[in-house]
Structures are given as C-alpha cells and as structure tokens.
Design a protein around this motif. Structure first.
Motif, PDB file in Angstrom:
ATOM      1  N   LYS A 168       0.828  -1.205   0.000  1.00 11.59           N
ATOM      2  CA  LYS A 168       0.000   0.000   0.000  1.00 11.59           C
ATOM      3  C   LYS A 168       0.864   1.258   0.000  1.00 11.59           C
ATOM      4  O   LYS A 168       0.541   2.243  -0.670  1.00 11.59           O
ATOM      5  CB  LYS A 168      -0.940   0.005   1.204  1.00 11.59           C
ATOM      6  CG  LYS A 168      -2.100  -0.951   1.065  1.00 11.59           C
ATOM      7  CD  LYS A 168      -2.996  -0.904   2.289  1.00 11.59           C
ATOM      8  CE  LYS A 168      -4.147  -1.869   2.174  1.00 11.59           C
ATOM      9  NZ  LYS A 168      -4.996  -1.844   3.374  1.00 11.59           N
ATOM     10  N   ASN A 169       1.945   1.241   0.755  1.00 14.89           N
ATOM     11  CA  ASN A 169       2.835   2.402   0.790  1.00 14.89           C
ATOM     12  C   ASN A 169       3.494   2.630  -0.565  1.00 14.89           C
ATOM     13  O   ASN A 169       3.648   3.774  -0.994  1.00 14.89           O
ATOM     14  CB  ASN A 169       3.888   2.233   1.876  1.00 14.89           C
ATOM     15  CG  ASN A 169       3.312   2.403   3.262  1.00 14.89           C
ATOM     16  OD1 ASN A 169       2.280   3.037   3.446  1.00 14.89           O
ATOM     17  ND2 ASN A 169       3.961   1.822   4.245  1.00 14.89           N
ATOM     18  N   LYS A 170       3.874   1.545  -1.248  1.00 19.03           N
ATOM     19  CA  LYS A 170       4.464   1.695  -2.586  1.00 19.03           C
ATOM     20  C   LYS A 170       3.463   2.316  -3.545  1.00 19.03           C
ATOM     21  O   LYS A 170       3.801   3.219  -4.313  1.00 19.03           O
ATOM     22  CB  LYS A 170       4.900   0.331  -3.134  1.00 19.03           C
ATOM     23  CG  LYS A 170       6.304  -0.030  -2.833  1.00 19.03           C
ATOM     24  CD  LYS A 170       6.691  -1.270  -3.606  1.00 19.03           C
ATOM     25  CE  LYS A 170       8.131  -1.605  -3.397  1.00 19.03           C
ATOM     26  NZ  LYS A 170       8.522  -2.809  -4.113  1.00 19.03           N
ATOM     27  N   MET A 203       0.520  12.317  -9.295  1.00 18.53           N
ATOM     28  CA  MET A 203      -0.166  13.584  -9.056  1.00 18.53           C
ATOM     29  C   MET A 203       0.783  14.765  -9.215  1.00 18.53           C
ATOM     30  O   MET A 203       0.396  15.812  -9.747  1.00 18.53           O
ATOM     31  CB  MET A 203      -0.801  13.578  -7.665  1.00 18.53           C
ATOM     32  CG  MET A 203      -1.979  12.635  -7.567  1.00 18.53           C
ATOM     33  SD  MET A 203      -2.630  12.461  -5.905  1.00 18.53           S
ATOM     34  CE  MET A 203      -3.170  14.094  -5.546  1.00 18.53           C
ATOM     35  N   ILE A 204       2.022  14.598  -8.779  1.00 24.55           N
ATOM     36  CA  ILE A 204       3.018  15.661  -8.962  1.00 24.55           C
ATOM     37  C   ILE A 204       3.244  15.907 -10.446  1.00 24.55           C
ATOM     38  O   ILE A 204       3.268  17.055 -10.911  1.00 24.55           O
ATOM     39  CB  ILE A 204       4.336  15.298  -8.250  1.00 24.55           C
ATOM     40  CG1 ILE A 204       4.147  15.364  -6.739  1.00 24.55           C
ATOM     41  CG2 ILE A 204       5.470  16.224  -8.686  1.00 24.55           C
ATOM     42  CD1 ILE A 204       5.305  14.773  -5.949  1.00 24.55           C
ATOM     43  N   ALA A 205       3.395  14.819 -11.217  1.00 19.27           N
ATOM     44  CA  ALA A 205       3.624  14.948 -12.661  1.00 19.27           C
ATOM     45  C   ALA A 205       2.428  15.610 -13.343  1.00 19.27           C
ATOM     46  O   ALA A 205       2.605  16.474 -14.217  1.00 19.27           O
ATOM     47  CB  ALA A 205       3.902  13.580 -13.272  1.00 19.27           C
ATOM     48  N   LEU A 206       1.207  15.222 -12.960  1.00 17.34           N
ATOM     49  CA  LEU A 206       0.010  15.840 -13.554  1.00 17.34           C
ATOM     50  C   LEU A 206      -0.096  17.318 -13.181  1.00 17.34           C
ATOM     51  O   LEU A 206      -0.529  18.135 -14.013  1.00 17.34           O
ATOM     52  CB  LEU A 206      -1.246  15.086 -13.119  1.00 17.34           C
ATOM     53  CG  LEU A 206      -1.428  13.710 -13.749  1.00 17.34           C
ATOM     54  CD1 LEU A 206      -2.620  12.998 -13.114  1.00 17.34           C
ATOM     55  CD2 LEU A 206      -1.612  13.826 -15.251  1.00 17.34           C
ATOM     56  N   THR A 207       0.280  17.673 -11.972  1.00 15.47           N
ATOM     57  CA  THR A 207       0.248  19.086 -11.566  1.00 15.47           C
ATOM     58  C   THR A 207       1.231  19.908 -12.387  1.00 15.47           C
ATOM     59  O   THR A 207       0.888  21.007 -12.866  1.00 15.47           O
ATOM     60  CB  THR A 207       0.578  19.210 -10.070  1.00 15.47           C
ATOM     61  OG1 THR A 207      -0.357  18.425  -9.326  1.00 15.47           O
ATOM     62  CG2 THR A 207       0.526  20.644  -9.617  1.00 15.47           C
ATOM     63  N   VAL A 208       2.435  19.387 -12.576  1.00 11.38           N
ATOM     64  CA  VAL A 208       3.434  20.100 -13.385  1.00 11.38           C
ATOM     65  C   VAL A 208       2.959  20.216 -14.828  1.00 11.38           C
ATOM     66  O   VAL A 208       3.075  21.286 -15.454  1.00 11.38           O
ATOM     67  CB  VAL A 208       4.809  19.391 -13.294  1.00 11.38           C
ATOM     68  CG1 VAL A 208       5.783  19.949 -14.302  1.00 11.38           C
ATOM     69  CG2 VAL A 208       5.365  19.514 -11.888  1.00 11.38           C
ATOM     70  N   ALA A 209       2.376  19.126 -15.370  1.00  9.90           N
ATOM     71  CA  ALA A 209       1.860  19.167 -16.751  1.00  9.90           C
ATOM     72  C   ALA A 209       0.724  20.184 -16.870  1.00  9.90           C
ATOM     73  O   ALA A 209       0.646  20.927 -17.861  1.00  9.90           O
ATOM     74  CB  ALA A 209       1.389  17.780 -17.174  1.00  9.90           C
ATOM     75  N   VAL A 213       1.233   6.898  -6.640  1.00  8.57           N
ATOM     76  CA  VAL A 213       0.112   7.808  -6.913  1.00  8.57           C
ATOM     77  C   VAL A 213       0.529   9.253  -6.650  1.00  8.57           C
ATOM     78  O   VAL A 213       0.187  10.158  -7.421  1.00  8.57           O
ATOM     79  CB  VAL A 213      -1.126   7.414  -6.078  1.00  8.57           C
ATOM     80  CG1 VAL A 213      -2.178   8.496  -6.088  1.00  8.57           C
ATOM     81  CG2 VAL A 213      -1.710   6.113  -6.590  1.00  8.57           C
ATOM     82  N   SER A 214       1.288   9.488  -5.586  1.00 14.44           N
ATOM     83  CA  SER A 214       1.713  10.866  -5.305  1.00 14.44           C
ATOM     84  C   SER A 214       2.667  11.371  -6.384  1.00 14.44           C
ATOM     85  O   SER A 214       2.593  12.541  -6.772  1.00 14.44           O
ATOM     86  CB  SER A 214       2.354  10.967  -3.922  1.00 14.44           C
ATOM     87  OG  SER A 214       3.558  10.241  -3.881  1.00 14.44           O
ATOM     88  N   TYR A 215       3.557  10.504  -6.895  1.00  9.71           N
ATOM     89  CA  TYR A 215       4.422  10.904  -8.006  1.00  9.71           C
ATOM     90  C   TYR A 215       3.604  11.232  -9.252  1.00  9.71           C
ATOM     91  O   TYR A 215       3.892  12.208  -9.955  1.00  9.71           O
ATOM     92  CB  TYR A 215       5.444   9.819  -8.329  1.00  9.71           C
ATOM     93  CG  TYR A 215       6.599   9.727  -7.361  1.00  9.71           C
ATOM     94  CD1 TYR A 215       6.982  10.815  -6.588  1.00  9.71           C
ATOM     95  CD2 TYR A 215       7.315   8.554  -7.223  1.00  9.71           C
ATOM     96  CE1 TYR A 215       8.035  10.728  -5.708  1.00  9.71           C
ATOM     97  CE2 TYR A 215       8.379   8.462  -6.350  1.00  9.71           C
ATOM     98  CZ  TYR A 215       8.737   9.553  -5.594  1.00  9.71           C
ATOM     99  OH  TYR A 215       9.788   9.461  -4.727  1.00  9.71           O
TER     100      TYR A 215
END
Length: 155
Positions: A97-99, A108-114, A104-106
């Motif tokens: 679950k932690n992986k 979301m970061i990529a989608l925010t930058v895009a 998922v957080s990575y």
C-alpha cells in the motif's frame, strides 16, 4: 567503601561458580529429560510442527480481498494474481500500500506540473489574441448592464 566493593565482587564470583556447576550438572542428568536454559530447569515440551507451506515465524496473517490482491500486483510484489498466497502478512500488505501511495503521489506531482505547463501555454496564446481576464470581465459586466437595462424598459 572499598571493603563493600570487594565483598560484592567476591559474592558475584561465588554466584557465577555456583551457576557454572549447576548448569554442568544439568548436562549429566539427561535421563530426567530436563532442559537447561539460562540456569533454569524446564521440562522438555513437544512443539507441534507447522505445515511446510505456512510461515515459520508467528506473524498474524490476513486473507487479502480482491482490491488488496490488485494492490499487491500493482506494487510489483507478485507478477500475477494467482501467485498470491491465500494469506499474507499485514506488513507485506502495508508495504504494498505504501508503494502504491508513493506511485500515486508521483503521478499527481507529474500531472500538476503538466497542468501548470499547459496553463502557461494557454495564457501565452491568449496574450497573442489580445485576451486578458480584465477585458473579459469588463465585457461581461457591460453585457449584464445592457441586459438589466433592457429588462427595466420592458417592465
């Protein structure tokens, strides 16, 4: 003070010698079927054998749900869903679950930058068309005033 310290050392040495002698006498008394552990005598107990396919250590196990099975596969712990055993440890499930949470957080970061890059590009295109939020707001207010004036005349 010095004599008390010497007395303690002598008592400790005597106690160690006694323990050593008591432990060695337990080795010779195998006919009694006693087991010596840390200087204490305990009766030998037959422990039940665990099945070969179960975990050898005593970890509480959990039967994973279909969603948890997908998480175990997505995290890379298992290749296919049919490879997952009937029960898995809570630690393995938490690690999976932690992986997934990190992946998922990575994402979301990529989608925010895009999204930020896309909005910058759209803003530059709007500047070329001579559009701005201020001009759009002024046009909208003028249109609402005209509609209110027409509505007031008809009433």
């Amino acid at each position: 003070m010095r004599s008390l310290r010497g007395l303690r050392l002598a008592a400790g040495n005597c106690f160690r010698l006694y323990e050593r002698n008591a432990f060695s006498s337990l080795k010779f008394s195998r006919s009694l079927d006693l087991k010596g552990t840390n200087g204490f005598c305990t009766k030998a107990q037959d422990s039940p054998k665990a099945p070969a396919n179960a975990y050898s250590h005593r970890v509480p196990l959990h039967k994973p749900t279909a969603w948890e099975r997908k998480i175990l596969v997505w995290s890379g712990r298992f290749k296919k869903e049919h490879e997952i055993p009937e029960t898995v440890s809570f630690e393995m499930l938490d690690a999976a679950k932690n992986k997934i949470r990190v992946k998922v957080s990575y994402a979301m970061i990529a989608l925010t930058v895009a999204g930020c890059i896309l909005m910058i590009a759209e803003g530059k295109k709007a500047v070329k068309r001579s559009e701005s939020l201020t001009s759009m707001n002024l046009e909208k207010k003028a249109r609402l005033r005209e509609e209110a004036a027409v509505k007031a005349k008809t009433e």
